[in-house]
Design a protein around this motif. Structure first.
Motif, PDB file in Angstrom:
ATOM      1  N   SER A  85       3.261 -10.546  -0.983  1.00  0.00           N
ATOM      2  CA  SER A  85       3.996  -9.293  -1.198  1.00  0.00           C
ATOM      3  C   SER A  85       5.492  -9.368  -0.930  1.00  0.00           C
ATOM      4  O   SER A  85       6.224  -8.461  -1.307  1.00  0.00           O
ATOM      5  CB  SER A  85       3.405  -8.199  -0.309  1.00  0.00           C
ATOM      6  OG  SER A  85       3.595  -8.514   1.066  1.00  0.00           O
ATOM      7  N   ASP A 102      12.273  -7.580  -1.012  1.00  0.00           N
ATOM      8  CA  ASP A 102      11.520  -6.987  -2.124  1.00  0.00           C
ATOM      9  C   ASP A 102      10.041  -7.025  -1.743  1.00  0.00           C
ATOM     10  O   ASP A 102       9.451  -8.105  -1.669  1.00  0.00           O
ATOM     11  CB  ASP A 102      11.786  -7.786  -3.404  1.00  0.00           C
ATOM     12  CG  ASP A 102      11.132  -7.172  -4.638  1.00  0.00           C
ATOM     13  OD1 ASP A 102      10.456  -6.134  -4.504  1.00  0.00           O
ATOM     14  OD2 ASP A 102      11.307  -7.737  -5.727  1.00  0.00           O
ATOM     15  N   ARG A 104       6.178  -5.812  -2.617  1.00  0.00           N
ATOM     16  CA  ARG A 104       5.336  -5.362  -3.722  1.00  0.00           C
ATOM     17  C   ARG A 104       3.870  -5.299  -3.315  1.00  0.00           C
ATOM     18  O   ARG A 104       3.432  -5.993  -2.400  1.00  0.00           O
ATOM     19  CB  ARG A 104       5.468  -6.335  -4.911  1.00  0.00           C
ATOM     20  CG  ARG A 104       6.881  -6.581  -5.400  1.00  0.00           C
ATOM     21  CD  ARG A 104       7.456  -5.376  -6.127  1.00  0.00           C
ATOM     22  NE  ARG A 104       8.786  -5.651  -6.616  1.00  0.00           N
ATOM     23  CZ  ARG A 104       9.102  -5.761  -7.910  1.00  0.00           C
ATOM     24  NH1 ARG A 104       8.165  -5.613  -8.832  1.00  0.00           N
ATOM     25  NH2 ARG A 104      10.349  -6.007  -8.266  1.00  0.00           N
ATOM     26  N   HIS A 105       3.128  -4.477  -4.063  1.00  0.00           N
ATOM     27  CA  HIS A 105       1.672  -4.433  -3.930  1.00  0.00           C
ATOM     28  C   HIS A 105       1.069  -5.458  -4.885  1.00  0.00           C
ATOM     29  O   HIS A 105       1.745  -5.979  -5.773  1.00  0.00           O
ATOM     30  CB  HIS A 105       1.153  -3.027  -4.253  1.00  0.00           C
ATOM     31  CG  HIS A 105       1.654  -1.990  -3.295  1.00  0.00           C
ATOM     32  ND1 HIS A 105       1.226  -1.905  -1.992  1.00  0.00           N
ATOM     33  CD2 HIS A 105       2.557  -0.978  -3.466  1.00  0.00           C
ATOM     34  CE1 HIS A 105       1.831  -0.901  -1.386  1.00  0.00           C
ATOM     35  NE2 HIS A 105       2.652  -0.318  -2.252  1.00  0.00           N
ATOM     36  N   GLY A 108       1.736  -5.297  -8.466  1.00  0.00           N
ATOM     37  CA  GLY A 108       3.120  -5.493  -8.887  1.00  0.00           C
ATOM     38  C   GLY A 108       4.041  -4.322  -8.618  1.00  0.00           C
ATOM     39  O   GLY A 108       5.256  -4.451  -8.713  1.00  0.00           O
ATOM     40  N   SER A 109       3.468  -3.169  -8.262  1.00  0.00           N
ATOM     41  CA  SER A 109       4.300  -1.992  -8.006  1.00  0.00           C
ATOM     42  C   SER A 109       5.059  -2.164  -6.683  1.00  0.00           C
ATOM     43  O   SER A 109       4.606  -2.865  -5.771  1.00  0.00           O
ATOM     44  CB  SER A 109       3.456  -0.724  -7.976  1.00  0.00           C
ATOM     45  OG  SER A 109       2.511  -0.787  -6.919  1.00  0.00           O
ATOM     46  N   GLU A 110       6.209  -1.488  -6.590  1.00  0.00           N
ATOM     47  CA  GLU A 110       7.017  -1.589  -5.380  1.00  0.00           C
ATOM     48  C   GLU A 110       6.382  -0.831  -4.225  1.00  0.00           C
ATOM     49  O   GLU A 110       5.829   0.252  -4.403  1.00  0.00           O
ATOM     50  CB  GLU A 110       8.426  -1.031  -5.623  1.00  0.00           C
ATOM     51  CG  GLU A 110       9.311  -1.951  -6.421  1.00  0.00           C
ATOM     52  CD  GLU A 110      10.773  -1.558  -6.313  1.00  0.00           C
ATOM     53  OE1 GLU A 110      11.069  -0.378  -6.039  1.00  0.00           O
ATOM     54  OE2 GLU A 110      11.621  -2.440  -6.510  1.00  0.00           O
ATOM     55  N   ASP A 111       6.464  -1.405  -3.055  1.00  0.00           N
ATOM     56  CA  ASP A 111       6.027  -0.731  -1.847  1.00  0.00           C
ATOM     57  C   ASP A 111       6.993   0.423  -1.563  1.00  0.00           C
ATOM     58  O   ASP A 111       8.137   0.420  -2.026  1.00  0.00           O
ATOM     59  CB  ASP A 111       6.047  -1.727  -0.679  1.00  0.00           C
ATOM     60  CG  ASP A 111       5.374  -1.188   0.568  1.00  0.00           C
ATOM     61  OD1 ASP A 111       4.155  -1.348   0.692  1.00  0.00           O
ATOM     62  OD2 ASP A 111       6.085  -0.598   1.412  1.00  0.00           O
ATOM     63  N   THR A 114      10.924  -0.866   0.627  1.00  0.00           N
ATOM     64  CA  THR A 114      11.390  -2.071  -0.075  1.00  0.00           C
ATOM     65  C   THR A 114      12.892  -1.984  -0.304  1.00  0.00           C
ATOM     66  O   THR A 114      13.503  -0.924  -0.127  1.00  0.00           O
ATOM     67  CB  THR A 114      10.644  -2.235  -1.418  1.00  0.00           C
ATOM     68  OG1 THR A 114      10.946  -3.529  -1.965  1.00  0.00           O
ATOM     69  CG2 THR A 114      11.038  -1.156  -2.421  1.00  0.00           C
ATOM     70  N   TRP A 189       3.727 -11.285  -5.886  1.00  0.00           N
ATOM     71  CA  TRP A 189       3.316 -10.057  -6.552  1.00  0.00           C
ATOM     72  C   TRP A 189       4.528  -9.375  -7.196  1.00  0.00           C
ATOM     73  O   TRP A 189       5.607  -9.306  -6.606  1.00  0.00           O
ATOM     74  CB  TRP A 189       2.654  -9.120  -5.572  1.00  0.00           C
ATOM     75  CG  TRP A 189       1.369  -9.658  -5.006  1.00  0.00           C
ATOM     76  CD1 TRP A 189       0.584 -10.649  -5.543  1.00  0.00           C
ATOM     77  CD2 TRP A 189       0.709  -9.250  -3.807  1.00  0.00           C
ATOM     78  NE1 TRP A 189      -0.514 -10.877  -4.746  1.00  0.00           N
ATOM     79  CE2 TRP A 189      -0.476 -10.036  -3.691  1.00  0.00           C
ATOM     80  CE3 TRP A 189       0.988  -8.297  -2.833  1.00  0.00           C
ATOM     81  CZ2 TRP A 189      -1.360  -9.891  -2.623  1.00  0.00           C
ATOM     82  CZ3 TRP A 189       0.113  -8.143  -1.763  1.00  0.00           C
ATOM     83  CH2 TRP A 189      -1.050  -8.934  -1.664  1.00  0.00           C
ATOM     84  N   GLY A 190       4.345  -8.903  -8.423  1.00  0.00           N
ATOM     85  CA  GLY A 190       5.419  -8.249  -9.148  1.00  0.00           C
ATOM     86  C   GLY A 190       6.257  -9.176  -9.992  1.00  0.00           C
ATOM     87  O   GLY A 190       7.144  -8.738 -10.709  1.00  0.00           O
TER      88      GLY A 190
END
Length: 195
Positions: A85, A102, A104-105, A108-111, A114, A189-190
């Motif tokens: 992540s 950066d 991410r989950h 791929g979405s942003e935490d 972040t 991820w992402g």
């Protein structure tokens, strides 16, 4: 005449030496050391952890991968076991260097937390740069307003990432052995393998 020409030539050569380019700044040297690691991955360990949440790192394999480099940006994913992540992003700015995190989950979405980090406030050294929390960080994580992150690159020896929170006992540090490369992990991820 010949003697005069020799004196003029020597004077011209000395003048050329005097106007040679200045030595690289500490940040230039640091950046060059970071860029020299591009494409490589290294295993590491947690050296210091002062918060209860840091126990999540204990005993897990850690890998940092200097995955993508341009003239102005270096992306360094930080893998902890099966958690992909985190990516440290270091950029060159007009004023110095900037570090962002950066997060991410797995999809791929942003935490929610972040893109926090900060900027250098001075030249640092060829091996160590300090990044002081910026306004975005202070808004996103009020407790982190006094955070100072350190990135250390000692060529042929060590890469380290550290956090200290001024005025508190909060400390965190991970170290990676630059004498032993490991296979690059999957994309964080992402990101995709083509990034």
């Amino acid at each position: 005449m010949r003697g005069t020409m020799m004196v003029l030539c020597c004077a011209a050569l000395m003048g050329c030496r005097a106007s040679a380019p200045a030595a690289a700044t500490p940040q230039d040297a640091f950046w060059a050391s970071l860029q020299a690691l591009c494409g490589r991955a290294y295993g590491g360990r947690m050296a210091v952890g002062s918060a209860p949440a840091d126990t999540a790192f204990a005993g897990k394999p850690m890998v940092m991968h200097v995955r993508r480099c341009t003239e102005t940006e270096v992306q360094v994913p930080f893998h902890v076991g099966d958690d992909h992540s985190r990516t440290w992003i270091i950029t060159r700015t007009a004023a110095g260097l900037r570090l962002k995190h950066d997060h991410r989950h797995a999809d791929g979405s942003e935490d929610r937390v972040t893109q926090y980090g900060g900027d250098t406030r001075g030249p640092g050294t060829a091996s160590t740069q300090e990044f002081h929390a910026d306004a975005h960080t202070a808004t996103l994580i009020p407790a982190a307003v006094t955070n100072v992150w350190t990135v250390e690159v000692v060529p042929g020896a060590r890469f380290a990432y550290a956090l200290r929170r001024e005025g508190t006992d909060r400390r965190f540090r991970v170290e990676f052995d630059l004498t032993r490369r490991v296979p690059p992990p999957p994309a964080p991820w992402g990101y995709s393998d083509g990034d």
